[in-house]
Design an enzyme around this catalytic site. Structure first.
Site, PDB file in Angstrom:
ATOM      1  N   GLY A 110      19.384  -2.612  -7.365  1.00 30.33           N
ATOM      2  CA  GLY A 110      18.877  -1.696  -6.367  1.00 30.33           C
ATOM      3  C   GLY A 110      17.530  -2.119  -5.819  1.00 30.33           C
ATOM      4  CB  ILE A 111      15.292  -0.556  -3.692  1.00 25.29           C
ATOM      5  CG1 ILE A 111      16.305  -1.147  -2.702  1.00 25.29           C
ATOM      6  CG2 ILE A 111      13.905  -0.594  -3.100  1.00 25.29           C
ATOM      7  CD1 ILE A 111      16.471  -0.330  -1.448  1.00 25.29           C
ATOM      8  N   GLY A 112      13.212  -1.573  -6.078  1.00 18.60           N
ATOM      9  CA  GLY A 112      12.099  -1.143  -6.912  1.00 18.60           C
ATOM     10  C   GLY A 112      11.443  -2.310  -7.606  1.00 18.60           C
TER      11      GLY A 112
ATOM     12  CD  GLU B 168      24.752   1.885  -5.486  1.00 15.87           C
ATOM     13  OE1 GLU B 168      23.844   2.719  -5.546  1.00 15.87           O
ATOM     14  OE2 GLU B 168      25.811   1.993  -6.141  1.00 15.87           O
TER      15      GLU B 168
ATOM     16  CB  ILE C 263      15.502   9.889 -16.207  1.00 17.20           C
ATOM     17  CG1 ILE C 263      15.528   9.832 -14.664  1.00 17.20           C
ATOM     18  CG2 ILE C 263      14.454  10.895 -16.699  1.00 17.20           C
ATOM     19  CD1 ILE C 263      15.976  11.108 -14.003  1.00 17.20           C
TER      20      ILE C 263
ATOM     21  N   GLY D  66      25.867   5.274  -7.647  1.00 12.84           N
ATOM     22  CA  GLY D  66      26.873   4.259  -7.946  1.00 12.84           C
ATOM     23  C   GLY D  66      26.709   3.612  -9.301  1.00 12.84           C
TER      24      GLY D  66
END
Length: 428
Positions: A209-211, A232, A307, A330
């Site tokens: 993903g992003i980060g 995704e 988390i 996803g």
């Protein structure tokens, strides 16, 4: 070419009627001009039901004083609506891959769809640009489609291409595409990135993903070879790897030599890289996140976040206790798809503690916390302290592996909890 059904934003949103359900394109493609025009009509509207993935920027429709006009049901919770969950907004728990079936199979009818697209080419085809995901299924099934025609939207291919005849109203805008500018990875994120890069094989197909953590991982892949991307979502950390030939998709079995994604978020550098680039296929999320598709690629390495994680490997990724924070998204689509891929590695990556020093590896999840990835699906967990391999291990073996990658300040408390729960004996 001349735009059919051309009108102002104020005129276009008159297609929205009280009681309608409205799908809004999300992420960096969030159509802000149309949203502002819709919100300006609040006094004329009642009971408009809004649905979307996470959006970026203004979302005036969640204002408490407009509760009689609008109510939002999000498939994934963004920071801009988080505080209103349980008030003017709610959350629909669902796998990302399943959302298009809500529209296509009639579980959720759409009256109006709001999108942000590139100008039409000489044949009349526009592009959904940085966000195809669930939107293409919405366009197929929506009764009315209102489009922002935006020259700043990059032109992408795959399922992104939509003919202008599909739009019931066209509104010319010149809106900047939302840019997500990430801070440099922290030292902890760099350590995690290095650990993950160490278990990524040459020829692997990546989902991330992003980060800070995904970008850190990408920065440590400069000596890898023949990587592919089927994800995704992606950000600009991938651009350097493509330009250096490290990501080339040559080993992929599905969509070889192509970067496959549902949506993208980054800065203008990323959007310029995507523009008119046939190497990138932006596809329907029902396809991108289909485990039967994902598993066909080799060595799928899926990197997702959490988390908190309990000592048996249960992963909470959508809530803090009972308070919803994000969503299922996803994660399970790719965790399972990677596990089924030959040589695949499903990975949960987290810093060992929160910014306040609270351990993310815990004896038990908080009361009411949602289990997004079950203990049976969790295989690799990575923190800045190392990699815990859980596949095939007993509950106690898992607990001890996770304790070993927890922050040192919390290991004694975890040891006590493990002893109280599982005792001291171990069967190998």
């Amino acid at each position: 070419m001349d735009l059919p059904n051309k009108m102002t934003a104020d005129e276009a949103v008159k297609l929205i009627k009280s009681g309608n359900r409205v799908l809004i394109q999300g992420g960096s493609a969030t159509p802000q001009t149309l949203i502002r025009a819709m919100v300006a009509r609040a006094s004329e509207l009642r009971g408009v039901k809004i649905v979307h993935l996470h959006t970026e920027g203004e979302c005036g429709y969640i204002a408490p004083e407009l509760r009689d006009s609008f109510h939002t049901s999000a498939f994934f919770i963004g920071g801009n609506i988080r505080k209103m969950i349980g008030d003017t907004a709610d959350y629909i728990p669902i796998f990302l891959s399943d959302i298009p079936s809500l529209f296509r199979e009639g579980y959720m009818n759409l009256d109006v769809v709001l999108v942000n697209v590139s100008p039409p080419d000489k044949h009349g085809f526009c592009s959904l640009g940085v966000s195809v995901d669930i939107v293409i299924s919405g366009i197929e099934q929506g009764k009315k489609v209102i489009a922002q025609i935006n020259p700043k939207m990059p032109r992408t291919f795959g399922d992104a291409i939509v003919h202008i005849k599909n739009f019931d109203a066209c509104v010319e805008v010149d809106d900047d595409i939302y840019e997500m500018k990430l801070a440099a990875p922290s030292e902890e994120e760099k350590a995690i990135g290095k650990h993950i890069a160490g278990i990524i094989d040459d020829g692997a197909t990546l989902q991330m993903g992003i980060g800070g953590i995904p970008n850190a991982v990408l920065s440590y892949l400069m000596n890898h070879k023949n990587l592919g991307v089927h994800t995704e979502m992606f950000s600009e950390g991938i651009v350097d790897l493509v330009e250096k030939g490290i990501v080339n998709g040559s080993q992929k079995k599905v969509n070889p030599y192509k970067i496959v994604s549902g949506f993208a978020m980054g800065t203008r550098r990323l959007y310029d890289f995507m523009d008119d680039n046939p190497e990138i296929e932006m596809l329907d999320i029902a396809y991108v996140n289909d485990t039967s598709i994902i598993r066909q690629n080799p060595k799928v390495t899926a990197i997702n976040s959490a988390i908190e994680i309990d000592v048996t490997g249960q992963v909470c990724a959508d809530s803090i206790g009972t308070k919803m924070f994000s969503g299922v998204g996803g994660q399970m689509d790719f965790m399972r798809g990677a596990a089924l891929s030959k040589g695949g590695k499903p990975i949960i990556a987290v810093t060992s503690t929160t910014l306040k020093g609270v351990s993310k590896i815990v004896p038990t999840l908080k009361l009411g916390a949602g289990v997004v990835t079950t203990r049976a699906h969790a295989r690799f967990v990575v923190t800045e302290y190392g990699v815990a391999e859980l596949f095939g291990k007993t509950l106690k073996q898992r607990a001890e592996s996770l304790r070993d990658i927890a922050h040192p300040d919390h290991r004694e408390a975890l040891d006590i909890a493990i002893f109280e729960r599982f005792g001291s004996s171990i069967i190998v």
